[in-house]
Design a protein around this motif. Sequence first.
Motif, PDB file in Angstrom:
ATOM      1  N   ARG A   5      36.014 -85.405  64.820  1.00  0.00           N
ATOM      2  CA  ARG A   5      35.162 -84.866  63.624  1.00  0.00           C
ATOM      3  C   ARG A   5      35.993 -84.898  62.328  1.00  0.00           C
ATOM      4  N   HIS A   6      37.248 -84.351  62.570  1.00  0.00           N
ATOM      5  CA  HIS A   6      38.393 -84.282  61.627  1.00  0.00           C
ATOM      6  C   HIS A   6      38.661 -85.394  61.087  1.00  0.00           C
ATOM      7  N   GLY A   7      38.969 -86.372  61.836  1.00  0.00           N
ATOM      8  CA  GLY A   7      39.397 -87.769  61.812  1.00  0.00           C
ATOM      9  C   GLY A   7      38.417 -88.653  60.939  1.00  0.00           C
ATOM     10  N   ALA A   8      37.098 -88.391  61.182  1.00  0.00           N
ATOM     11  CA  ALA A   8      36.334 -89.000  60.340  1.00  0.00           C
ATOM     12  C   ALA A   8      36.108 -88.514  59.121  1.00  0.00           C
ATOM     13  N   ARG A   9      36.218 -87.253  58.988  1.00  0.00           N
ATOM     14  CA  ARG A   9      35.965 -86.662  57.585  1.00  0.00           C
ATOM     15  C   ARG A   9      37.332 -86.720  56.579  1.00  0.00           C
ATOM     16  N   THR A  10      38.243 -86.927  57.417  1.00  0.00           N
ATOM     17  CA  THR A  10      39.730 -87.142  56.631  1.00  0.00           C
ATOM     18  C   THR A  10      39.712 -88.564  56.172  1.00  0.00           C
ATOM     19  N   GLY A  11      39.197 -89.414  57.001  1.00  0.00           N
ATOM     20  CA  GLY A  11      39.242 -90.861  56.779  1.00  0.00           C
ATOM     21  C   GLY A  11      38.207 -91.405  55.630  1.00  0.00           C
ATOM     22  N   LEU A  12      37.149 -90.657  55.774  1.00  0.00           N
ATOM     23  CA  LEU A  12      36.030 -90.986  54.653  1.00  0.00           C
ATOM     24  C   LEU A  12      36.537 -90.551  53.521  1.00  0.00           C
ATOM     25  N   SER A  13      37.066 -89.388  53.434  1.00  0.00           N
ATOM     26  CA  SER A  13      37.574 -88.644  52.068  1.00  0.00           C
ATOM     27  C   SER A  13      38.643 -89.464  51.441  1.00  0.00           C
ATOM     28  N   ALA A  14      39.629 -89.943  52.337  1.00  0.00           N
ATOM     29  CA  ALA A  14      41.060 -91.046  51.917  1.00  0.00           C
ATOM     30  C   ALA A  14      40.467 -92.476  51.357  1.00  0.00           C
ATOM     31  N   THR A  15      39.512 -92.885  52.255  1.00  0.00           N
ATOM     32  CA  THR A  15      39.077 -94.263  51.705  1.00  0.00           C
ATOM     33  C   THR A  15      37.793 -94.555  51.112  1.00  0.00           C
ATOM     34  N   GLY A  16      37.229 -93.344  50.877  1.00  0.00           N
ATOM     35  CA  GLY A  16      35.601 -93.700  50.413  1.00  0.00           C
ATOM     36  C   GLY A  16      35.715 -94.109  49.127  1.00  0.00           C
ATOM     37  N   GLY A  17      36.560 -93.457  48.079  1.00  0.00           N
ATOM     38  CA  GLY A  17      36.575 -94.171  46.650  1.00  0.00           C
ATOM     39  C   GLY A  17      36.779 -95.694  46.534  1.00  0.00           C
ATOM     40  N   VAL A  18      37.731 -95.942  47.468  1.00  0.00           N
ATOM     41  CA  VAL A  18      38.405 -97.483  47.516  1.00  0.00           C
ATOM     42  C   VAL A  18      37.247 -98.337  48.089  1.00  0.00           C
ATOM     43  N   ILE A  19      36.568 -98.069  49.177  1.00  0.00           N
ATOM     44  CA  ILE A  19      35.324 -98.897  49.398  1.00  0.00           C
ATOM     45  C   ILE A  19      34.380 -98.901  48.679  1.00  0.00           C
ATOM     46  N   THR A  20      33.958 -97.739  48.126  1.00  0.00           N
ATOM     47  CA  THR A  20      32.900 -97.835  46.863  1.00  0.00           C
ATOM     48  C   THR A  20      33.190 -98.635  45.914  1.00  0.00           C
ATOM     49  N   SER A  21      34.570 -98.623  45.263  1.00  0.00           N
ATOM     50  CA  SER A  21      34.759 -99.319  44.392  1.00  0.00           C
ATOM     51  C   SER A  21      34.731-100.736  44.627  1.00  0.00           C
ATOM     52  N   ALA A  22      35.374-101.370  45.603  1.00  0.00           N
ATOM     53  CA  ALA A  22      35.574-102.590  46.184  1.00  0.00           C
ATOM     54  C   ALA A  22      34.002-103.307  46.317  1.00  0.00           C
TER      55      ALA A  22
END
Length: 76
Positions: A5-22
Amino acid sequence: MHGPRHGARTGLSATGGVITSAGLVLAGTFAALGSLPLVFAAQLGFAVAFGVLLDTMIVRSVLVTALTVDVGRWMW
């Protein structure tokens, strides 16, 4: 160890902006095909742009994260 749960939250917050922009850039690129006078190219551009946006906004942001949280440690 923090858990999935913590890993999914951390991964989404770290990469969410880059994935959305791309995803937005890629969808915009394919949407530009809509300006061509060829009907087939315009339809193809719209379909691919819509699919990329759907994948970017729904699948990667919501479904993959929810699956990771639900499946837990078996996801890894």
